[in-house]
Design a protein around this motif. Structure first.
Motif, PDB file in Angstrom:
ATOM      1  N   ASP A  15      -3.349 -15.290   1.664  1.00 26.90           N
ATOM      2  CA  ASP A  15      -2.414 -15.050   0.566  1.00 26.90           C
ATOM      3  C   ASP A  15      -0.993 -15.492   0.895  1.00 26.90           C
ATOM      4  O   ASP A  15      -0.102 -15.395   0.062  1.00 26.90           O
ATOM      5  N   SER A  16      -0.775 -16.005   2.124  1.00 29.12           N
ATOM      6  CA  SER A  16       0.549 -16.523   2.484  1.00 29.12           C
ATOM      7  C   SER A  16       0.784 -17.932   1.940  1.00 29.12           C
ATOM      8  O   SER A  16       1.913 -18.431   1.987  1.00 29.12           O
ATOM      9  N   HIS A  17      -0.269 -18.582   1.426  1.00 33.22           N
ATOM     10  CA  HIS A  17      -0.104 -19.925   0.867  1.00 33.22           C
ATOM     11  C   HIS A  17       0.798 -19.836  -0.362  1.00 33.22           C
ATOM     12  O   HIS A  17       0.528 -19.071  -1.290  1.00 33.22           O
ATOM     13  N   PRO A  18       1.877 -20.627  -0.418  1.00 34.77           N
ATOM     14  CA  PRO A  18       2.858 -20.507  -1.516  1.00 34.77           C
ATOM     15  C   PRO A  18       2.304 -20.866  -2.894  1.00 34.77           C
ATOM     16  O   PRO A  18       2.857 -20.449  -3.902  1.00 34.77           O
ATOM     17  N   GLU A  19       1.204 -21.631  -2.968  1.00 31.41           N
ATOM     18  CA  GLU A  19       0.655 -22.043  -4.260  1.00 31.41           C
ATOM     19  C   GLU A  19      -0.577 -21.227  -4.654  1.00 31.41           C
ATOM     20  O   GLU A  19      -1.186 -21.500  -5.689  1.00 31.41           O
ATOM     21  N   LEU A  20      -0.935 -20.216  -3.854  1.00 29.31           N
ATOM     22  CA  LEU A  20      -2.194 -19.512  -4.074  1.00 29.31           C
ATOM     23  C   LEU A  20      -1.984 -18.137  -4.704  1.00 29.31           C
ATOM     24  O   LEU A  20      -1.107 -17.381  -4.287  1.00 29.31           O
ATOM     25  N   THR A  21      -2.809 -17.828  -5.704  1.00 28.38           N
ATOM     26  CA  THR A  21      -2.846 -16.502  -6.311  1.00 28.38           C
ATOM     27  C   THR A  21      -4.235 -15.897  -6.077  1.00 28.38           C
ATOM     28  O   THR A  21      -5.245 -16.536  -6.370  1.00 28.38           O
ATOM     29  N   ILE A  22      -4.270 -14.682  -5.523  1.00 26.91           N
ATOM     30  CA  ILE A  22      -5.535 -13.981  -5.316  1.00 26.91           C
ATOM     31  C   ILE A  22      -5.807 -13.146  -6.569  1.00 26.91           C
ATOM     32  O   ILE A  22      -5.032 -12.254  -6.917  1.00 26.91           O
ATOM     33  N   ASN A  23      -6.903 -13.415  -7.265  1.00 28.59           N
ATOM     34  CA  ASN A  23      -7.183 -12.731  -8.527  1.00 28.59           C
ATOM     35  C   ASN A  23      -7.547 -11.269  -8.358  1.00 28.59           C
ATOM     36  O   ASN A  23      -7.275 -10.446  -9.215  1.00 28.59           O
ATOM     37  N   LYS A  24      -8.174 -10.942  -7.237  1.00 23.13           N
ATOM     38  CA  LYS A  24      -8.536  -9.555  -6.962  1.00 23.13           C
ATOM     39  C   LYS A  24      -8.083  -9.222  -5.553  1.00 23.13           C
ATOM     40  O   LYS A  24      -8.166 -10.041  -4.647  1.00 23.13           O
ATOM     41  N   ALA A  25      -7.642  -7.991  -5.359  1.00 26.65           N
ATOM     42  CA  ALA A  25      -7.047  -7.605  -4.081  1.00 26.65           C
ATOM     43  C   ALA A  25      -8.088  -7.413  -3.000  1.00 26.65           C
ATOM     44  O   ALA A  25      -7.815  -7.594  -1.819  1.00 26.65           O
ATOM     45  N   THR A  26      -9.295  -7.003  -3.354  1.00 25.47           N
ATOM     46  CA  THR A  26     -10.306  -6.710  -2.351  1.00 25.47           C
ATOM     47  C   THR A  26     -11.576  -7.482  -2.665  1.00 25.47           C
ATOM     48  O   THR A  26     -11.812  -7.912  -3.785  1.00 25.47           O
ATOM     49  N   SER A  27     -12.416  -7.622  -1.666  1.00 28.53           N
ATOM     50  CA  SER A  27     -13.702  -8.279  -1.846  1.00 28.53           C
ATOM     51  C   SER A  27     -14.763  -7.520  -1.073  1.00 28.53           C
ATOM     52  O   SER A  27     -14.466  -6.810  -0.118  1.00 28.53           O
ATOM     53  N   GLU A  28     -16.007  -7.670  -1.509  1.00 23.65           N
ATOM     54  CA  GLU A  28     -17.111  -7.053  -0.798  1.00 23.65           C
ATOM     55  C   GLU A  28     -17.521  -7.979   0.335  1.00 23.65           C
ATOM     56  O   GLU A  28     -17.947  -9.099   0.112  1.00 23.65           O
ATOM     57  N   GLU A  29     -17.409  -7.492   1.581  1.00 26.07           N
ATOM     58  CA  GLU A  29     -17.719  -8.317   2.731  1.00 26.07           C
ATOM     59  C   GLU A  29     -19.095  -7.974   3.281  1.00 26.07           C
ATOM     60  O   GLU A  29     -19.456  -6.805   3.383  1.00 26.07           O
ATOM     61  N   SER A  30     -19.847  -8.985   3.621  1.00 25.30           N
ATOM     62  CA  SER A  30     -21.182  -8.779   4.170  1.00 25.30           C
ATOM     63  C   SER A  30     -21.090  -8.278   5.599  1.00 25.30           C
ATOM     64  O   SER A  30     -20.251  -8.728   6.384  1.00 25.30           O
ATOM     65  N   ASP A  31     -21.958  -7.350   5.966  1.00 26.76           N
ATOM     66  CA  ASP A  31     -22.016  -6.839   7.325  1.00 26.76           C
ATOM     67  C   ASP A  31     -23.197  -7.489   8.038  1.00 26.76           C
ATOM     68  O   ASP A  31     -24.065  -6.819   8.578  1.00 26.76           O
ATOM     69  N   SER A  32     -23.256  -8.813   7.997  1.00 25.17           N
ATOM     70  CA  SER A  32     -24.366  -9.521   8.620  1.00 25.17           C
ATOM     71  C   SER A  32     -24.294  -9.399  10.135  1.00 25.17           C
ATOM     72  O   SER A  32     -23.255  -9.067  10.703  1.00 25.17           O
TER      73      SER A  32
END
Length: 304
Positions: free
Chosen positions: A130-147
């Motif tokens: 999210d530090s990229h100056p041109e990037l917008t994150i649409n959702k704050a969190t994501s479901e991460e796999s515990d593989s």
């Protein structure tokens, strides 16, 4: 640009797909090893990193193709390579031992440059934050796999994951983090090769390598007087790096069972009766206090 962690889609602001960015192992950038241009480039700490627009992307794409620039471009090419190495957080590429692929730090490039890289190589692995100056994150969190190989530090079985460094810069990076390198020759079975001594001196916390016996420190192998070393014979035509090292965390105790995601040794995992064989890529192992003993298993015998 916009990124939706739930769908893993990186899109332009108009909704056009650039790339689906999804790592099945959910690896983090700071857990990958530095990937310099050459295996013996030392880690460089430098705060002078700065991009120069079109020349940067031109040289970067040239580097990805393993080609050399025209003769009149050589001075700028050499300066670019030195500048791009930067400090650890600024590496343009890092190495994923599980996939044996490089991951490009897309935070250093604009939307148009990222799109160009993806068009050139649709399978390219990218790191974005999210530090990229041109990037917008649409959702704050994501479901991460515990593989199992999630690289969050432990597997689902509760085993500590051991990282593998495959360049001098990666070993130095691990040493600075507090890890101890366990040297293993990346290709030690060939009869053709040149000698190379790689040593780690615990008193000054430095990694050294040399091929001249007159300059060697400590014994040719093993450890003593605060210096651990390994003598390697290496065939340059068979592997880009003559050495690799397991990075042993300081809290690991003898008898601890671990998971090695990137096995260095040439251990046969599968054999085919038509003559082919495949190496063991990952394995559970036990730390003895001196070495990693891989899980004993007979090779799979395939018929057909």
């Amino acid at each position: 640009m916009q990124y939706d962690p739930s769908t893993k889609r990186l899109e332009t602001n108009d909704g056009d797909l650039i790339k689906v960015i999804s790592c099945p192992l959910e690896k983090k950038w700071d857990e990958l090893m530095p990937m310099p241009g050459k295996w013996d480039e030392s880690l460089k700490i430098d705060d002078q990193l700065a991009l120069k627009g079109e020349e940067d992307i031109r040289f970067f794409m040239l580097a990805q193709s393993d080609q050399e620039p025209e003769e009149n471009d050589q001075p700028a090419w050499i300066e670019w390579k030195e500048r791009m190495r930067g400090k650890p957080a600024d590496y343009l590429k890092k190495y994923c031992g599980s996939c044996q692929k490089c991951v490009v730090n897309a935070n250093k490039f604009s939307e148009s440059q990222i799109s160009a890289m993806v068009q050139l190589n649709p399978e390219i692995c990218l790191h974005l934050s999210d530090s990229h100056p041109e990037l917008t994150i649409n959702k704050a969190t994501s479901e991460e796999s515990d593989s199992e190989c999630g690289y969050h530090g432990i597997t689902q079985k509760g085993l500590r994951i051991i990282q593998t460094a495959r360049s001098l810069a990666a070993i130095e990076d691990g040493v600075q983090r507090g890890y101890r390198p366990l040297f293993v020759a990346a290709d030690y079975k060939g009869e053709v090769g040149k000698k190379l001594l790689v040593s780690y001196c615990s008193t000054d916390n430095e990694v050294h390598y040399q091929s001249d016996f007159r300059r060697m420190r400590g014994s040719l192998s093993g450890s003593g007087s605060g210096v651990s070393a390994i003598m390697i014979r290496h065939d340059d035509e068979r592997h880009p790096s003559p050495l690799a090292a397991y990075m042993i965390p300081p809290e690991l105790n003898p008898g601890d069972k671990v998971f090695v995601a990137d096995v260095i040794e040439e251990i046969v995992r599968k054999r085919w009766n038509q003559g082919d064989s495949w190496r063991l890529a990952s394995s559970e192992a036990v730390w003895t206090g001196e070495t990693l003993e891989m899980e004993a298993r007979d090779p799979i015998q395939m018929m057909g």
